[in-house]
Design an enzyme around this catalytic site. Structure first.
Site, PDB file in Angstrom:
ATOM      1  N   ARG A 152      43.285  50.263  44.642  1.00  0.00           N
ATOM      2  CA  ARG A 152      41.794  49.764  44.440  1.00  0.00           C
ATOM      3  C   ARG A 152      41.180  50.914  44.876  1.00  0.00           C
ATOM      4  O   ARG A 152      39.419  50.653  45.113  1.00  0.00           O
ATOM      5  CB  ARG A 152      41.788  48.635  46.250  1.00  0.00           C
ATOM      6  CG  ARG A 152      43.010  47.669  45.913  1.00  0.00           C
ATOM      7  CD  ARG A 152      43.044  46.495  45.203  1.00  0.00           C
ATOM      8  NE  ARG A 152      43.726  45.784  45.003  1.00  0.00           N
ATOM      9  CZ  ARG A 152      44.553  45.578  44.778  1.00  0.00           C
ATOM     10  NH1 ARG A 152      45.145  46.407  43.593  1.00  0.00           N
ATOM     11  NH2 ARG A 152      45.739  44.290  44.510  1.00  0.00           N
ATOM     12  N   SER A 166      39.976  39.241  48.539  1.00  0.00           N
ATOM     13  CA  SER A 166      40.376  39.831  49.819  1.00  0.00           C
ATOM     14  C   SER A 166      39.432  40.492  49.993  1.00  0.00           C
ATOM     15  O   SER A 166      38.574  41.325  49.311  1.00  0.00           O
ATOM     16  CB  SER A 166      41.398  40.765  49.261  1.00  0.00           C
ATOM     17  OG  SER A 166      42.739  39.838  48.554  1.00  0.00           O
ATOM     18  N   GLU A 219      37.717  45.552  51.226  1.00  0.00           N
ATOM     19  CA  GLU A 219      38.077  45.488  49.473  1.00  0.00           C
ATOM     20  C   GLU A 219      36.626  45.050  49.218  1.00  0.00           C
ATOM     21  O   GLU A 219      36.206  45.243  48.264  1.00  0.00           O
ATOM     22  CB  GLU A 219      39.346  44.942  49.564  1.00  0.00           C
ATOM     23  CG  GLU A 219      39.562  45.105  48.216  1.00  0.00           C
ATOM     24  CD  GLU A 219      40.865  44.349  47.928  1.00  0.00           C
ATOM     25  OE1 GLU A 219      40.906  43.621  46.510  1.00  0.00           O
ATOM     26  OE2 GLU A 219      41.438  44.348  48.795  1.00  0.00           O
TER      27      GLU A 219
END
Length: 321
Positions: free
Chosen positions: A181, A230, A300
């Site tokens: 990520r 998320s 995130e």
């Protein structure tokens, strides 16, 4: 005169050659999936890459600049965003095309799902995971978006970008510096397009994989809510949702913000949540997980902008609810 109007006046006649849309005091809650947050001083939607380069060349170095995509994982604070927010237009940056038997070129504003659909039509495997990511290619490149065991870094060949001065750069996969990520490409680079590579695969197999992605989303994720996807990255060796559940935060509400009872790593706006509610809830969850599991969850969702006076949210709230 508002900040946005003042900034437009400062740029003055230089803007006469710019073809894209400049909106002062733009309401960011209109373009984010959370439907919350303050205003941007200026929202700029360039007509195409040349228009973007021209704008960057005239923009003073001291004016803050933020690039956003479709707003699917963006939390804007109530105090708004200073300077210029750039949102690439679908017309100028939203196309995708097959350029070989296994390669696809896509603009940064192209929805991930459109790339997955093109790959299906072209018999190119390896892109089914994009069918379940509600964002655009620019964001996928920046954060190494992934799902169903596949990440963007596995498909990227090269990325085209503009720097803060409007100069063009071409980055290889290695140049992007991908991790979970994360990309370590220069933060001020604006991605405009990328070339991806998959592999030959029959349409039935691709379709089955895409159907599995869709079924998974519909059964375990609150996809019809005002959400940002998320909320936290998965910690090493576990899942964020498991730690959130273990900390008793499934369904936790603060104001109009709630950790989804369906998937507790999804934060949702139940209808009246402010940017403050959403971030306060997220930090409360982080504090509770730290207390319960000793794990420091990392956001995130990208949080941007300034806090409204008296509505600041401190990292890791000390007082738990």
């Amino acid at each position: 005169m508002s900040r946005g109007q003042d900034l437009l006046a400062r740029l003055g006649d230089q803007l006469s050659a710019i073809q894209g849309r400049l909106t002062p005091d733009a309401e960011m809650d209109k373009i984010t999936w959370f439907r919350a947050g303050g205003k941007a001083d200026i929202l700029f939607q360039p007509a195409d890459e040349a228009d973007l380069a021209a704008f960057l060349k005239l923009l003073p170095a001291d004016v803050p600049l933020l690039v956003v995509g479709v707003g699917s994982n963006l939390l804007v604070r109530e105090g708004g965003v200073r300077g210029v927010v750039i949102r690439l237009s679908a017309k100028g940056f939203g196309e995708a095309e097959r350029i070989s038997d296994t390669r696809i070129r896509a603009g940064a504003a192209c929805p991930d799902k459109r790339v997955a659909a093109l790959a299906l039509d072209s018999g190119i495997g390896g892109f089914h995971f994009y069918h379940g990511i509600p964002g655009a290619i620019g964001g996928a490149l920046r954060m190494n978006a992934g799902a169903n065991g596949v990440e963007t870094r596995e498909r990227v060949i090269e990325v085209r970008a503009l720097d803060r001065q409007g100069n063009v750069h071409t980055l290889s996969n290695a140049d992007m510096g991908y991790a979970y990520r994360h990309s370590s490409a220069p933060a001020d680079f604006i991605f405009v397009s990328a070339v991806f590579e998959g592999y030959p695969e029959d349409a039935a197999t691709i379709r089955a994989a895409m159907d599995a992605v869709q079924h998974h989303r519909e059964t375990v994720q609150p996809i019809r809510e005002k959400t940002g996807g998320s909320t936290f990255k998965n910690p090493e060796g576990t899942s964020a949702w498991k730690e959130i559940d273990r900390a008793g935060c499934r369904g936790l509400m603060i104001g109009g913000a709630q950790m989804s009872p369906m998937h507790c790593n999804f934060m949702i706006n139940t209808g009246s949540a402010t940017g403050y509610d959403l971030e306060y809830l997220g930090e409360t969850v982080r504090a509770r997980v730290l207390e319960t599991s000793g794990i420091r969850l990392q956001w995130e969702i990208k949080r941007v902008g300034e806090f409204k006076l008296g509505r600041e949210v401190q990292e890791f709230l000390g007082q738990l609810l």
